[in-house]
Design an enzyme around this catalytic site. Structure first.
Site, short mmCIF file in Angstrom:
data_model
loop_
_atom_site.label_atom_id
_atom_site.label_comp_id
_atom_site.label_asym_id
_atom_site.label_seq_id
_atom_site.Cartn_x
_atom_site.Cartn_y
_atom_site.Cartn_z
CE LYS A 206 -1.64 3.08 2.53
NZ LYS A 206 -1.89 4.59 2.10
N GLY A 259 7.10 4.46 8.92
CA GLY A 259 5.31 5.90 8.78
C GLY A 259 5.30 6.62 10.97
CB THR A 261 5.58 6.77 17.14
OG1 THR A 261 6.83 6.74 16.77
CG2 THR A 261 5.26 5.86 18.13
CD GLU A 262 1.80 9.83 16.77
OE1 GLU A 262 2.09 10.42 17.61
OE2 GLU A 262 2.39 9.91 15.43
CD GLU A 282 12.36 3.87 10.33
OE1 GLU A 282 11.94 4.90 10.82
OE2 GLU A 282 11.33 3.93 8.38
CB CYS A 316 11.96 8.51 10.45
SG CYS A 316 13.32 7.21 9.66
CD GLU A 413 9.05 12.46 13.19
OE1 GLU A 413 9.67 11.71 12.78
OE2 GLU A 413 7.63 11.65 13.28
#
Length: 514
Positions: A206, A259, A261-262, A282, A316, A413
């Site tokens: 995706k 992507g 953390t959420e 990651e 990131c 971030e």
């Protein structure tokens, strides 16, 4: 590539991009693939819905692409399941032939290096120089690296107890779902596809809704070089629908996600609620970059500059928390501001441009909000801090000094070109402050003292620690995080273990001989 100076980096990129850039601009990049790629065919989504892909440099629509959702994910997973089935063409292919297909794919990508780089620049906004000199180049190298591993993945014979012959098999997990981000669309695709394919899995990828174009073109090349039906499937769509369906699917054996953390938490929860599929994540970072007073100042400034502003801060592992020892603090801040003023914002297809736009309006607005918060909480804005121009989503390179650890810009971030510089007194203090974060993706240390360097690399809680450099990411070395920056590793030999199951085979024998 080691980021030691801004001028060296620009020279490397420009040497590969100047002539090629003359062939492309934002108005003449042809778009060939806009449909989903399922079972080796480009198809419309079941719903027939489509959505716009926007050029972040202009805010204008490039094209529209098929919008995949649960129904399309189901079809793609079924195709991958058949490709991964016992006795299938893919499963019975010699491992060396699997590697050969991957080498062919890398060769096909290299043959169209300029066009793929143009696609990457068009829908992501990164400079064409970066696309051709870093992103696409590194993607090709990644596929080739893992192609070489295809026939070198094997188990062990074990001198076990009893009259037995014991050995292990490293078998493909089966159907692997990959969910990749928009900041490095092609490179993250390669980071996932490389070990997935080398270990013999079939996959459903995706892609980010902001940046689907390069991945869809790679699907075309994969079919042309001979990958069997169902081995590679590409779905363009949105996270809650297409990504959510993939994460919840009971026939998906693993999810590899890069992507925030959420969203990583949602992926993990989906695994628990569905079939307890294996997950590697990651995720985000707030990486400390520590500059001691015995450093090579020119090197530290140049590398720290690229450590934050590379890819417009949309990394990131960006070195956004910079800690500089007190005795050189003012000098470092002054030099960093001077370096930041040299960045050239503009058309990413222009070879002179060094700084492109942010990915979209939402991201730009979030960055601007955090900049305002930084000013309100008392950080000193030394440079930038505003939107650039009235076309596209450009953000000025921004430098904050006198940043305190409790400030939002030091905690969250930002994922944009906003640098935070703080001072420190001694080693123990900076170790404690650097580790005082929920993230642990990367860190860096600048010092000439080798004893201090190795003391710091063992003390910092991060998956990657750079010494006297930043953003050096060789394909052969693992990359991943500690704490809420995720688990599992991309790249290198370490990545392979995330895509195989280890089977113990124990067979009774009449008499064991050592």
């Amino acid at each position: 590539m080691m980021f030691t100076s801004r001028h060296a980096l620009r020279s490397i990129f420009r040497s590969q991009s100047t002539a090629a850039a003359l062939a492309y601009n934002s108005n003449n990049v042809p778009i060939h693939q806009t449909q989903l790629f399922i079972n080796n065919e480009f198809v419309e989504s079941v719903s027939r819905k489509r959505f716009d892909v926007v050029n972040p440099s202009t805010g204008e629509v490039i094209c529209d692409v098929a919008e995949g959702d649960k129904a399309d994910v189901d079809l793609a997973v079924e195709a991958a399941k058949n490709a991964a089935a016992y006795g299938s063409t893919w499963r019975t292919l010699d491992a060396s032939q699997r590697g050969k297909l991957m080498f062919k794919l890398a060769d096909a990508m290299e043959a169209e290096l300029e066009y793929i780089s143009a696609l990457e620049t068009l829908d992501n906004g990164k400079t064409y120089a970066q696309s051709i000199g870093f992103d696409v180049d590194r993607s090709i190298k990644c596929i080739r690296y893992f192609a070489g591993w295809a026939d070198k993945i094997h188990g062990k014979t074990i001198p076990a107890d009893y009259s037995t012959f014991v050995h292990t098999r490293h078998e493909p997990i089966g159907v692997v779902g990959g969910i990749i981000p928009w900041n490095f669309p092609l490179l993250m695709l390669a980071w996932k596809l490389g070990p997935m394919l080398a270990t013999g899995n079939a996959c459903v990828i995706k892609v980010a809704e902001q940046t689907p174009l390069s991945a869809l073109y790679i699907a075309k090349l994969a079919k042309e070089v001979g990958f069997p039906e169902g081995v590679i499937n590409i779905i363009s769509g949105f996270g809650p629908t297409a990504g959510g369906a993939l994460a919840m699917h009971n026939d998906v054996d693993k999810i590899a996600f890069t992507g925030s953390t959420e969203v990583g938490r949602i992926i993990q929860e989906s695994s628990a609620k569905s079939n307890l599929k294996s997950v590697t994540l990651e995720l985000g970072g707030k990486s400390p970059n520590i500059v001691f007073d015995d450093c090579d100042m020119e090197q530290a400034v140049a590398a720290s500059h690229m450590g934050l502003f590379f890819n417009m801060g949309q990394c990131c592992c960006a070195g956004s928390r910079i800690y500089v020892q007190e005795s050189i603090y003012e000098q470092f801040v002054e030099r960093m501001v001077d370096e930041s003023k040299k960045r050239v914002l503009g058309d990413p297809f222009d070879a002179n441009t060094t700084h492109g736009p942010q990915i979209d309006r939402d991201q730009l607005d979030r960055i601007l909000d955090l900049v305002e918060t930084g000013k309100e909480q008392g950080a000193s804005l030394e440079f930038g801090g505003a939107q650039h121009g009235d076309k596209g989503y450009f953000m000025q390179p921004t430098v904050f000094a006198d940043v305190q650890d409790h400030m939002d810009i030091s905690v969250h971030e930002i994922f944009g070109p906003v640098m935070q510089i703080a001072s420190f007194k001694d080693t123990d203090e900076v170790i404690a402050r650097a580790n005082n974060s929920k993230y642990g993706l990367a860190a860096a240390v600048f010092t000439r003292d080798i004893n201090r360097m190795y003391h710091m690399t063992s003390a910092l809680k991060a998956g990657t620690v750079w010494g006297n450099c930043y953003n050096l990411l060789p394909t052969q070395a693992p990359f991943g995080g500690y704490k809420q920056s995720g688990f599992g590793r991309d790249l290198g030999e370490y990545a392979l273990s995330s895509y195989t199951e280890v089977k113990n085979v124990t067979v009774a024998v009449p008499q064991k001989n050592s």
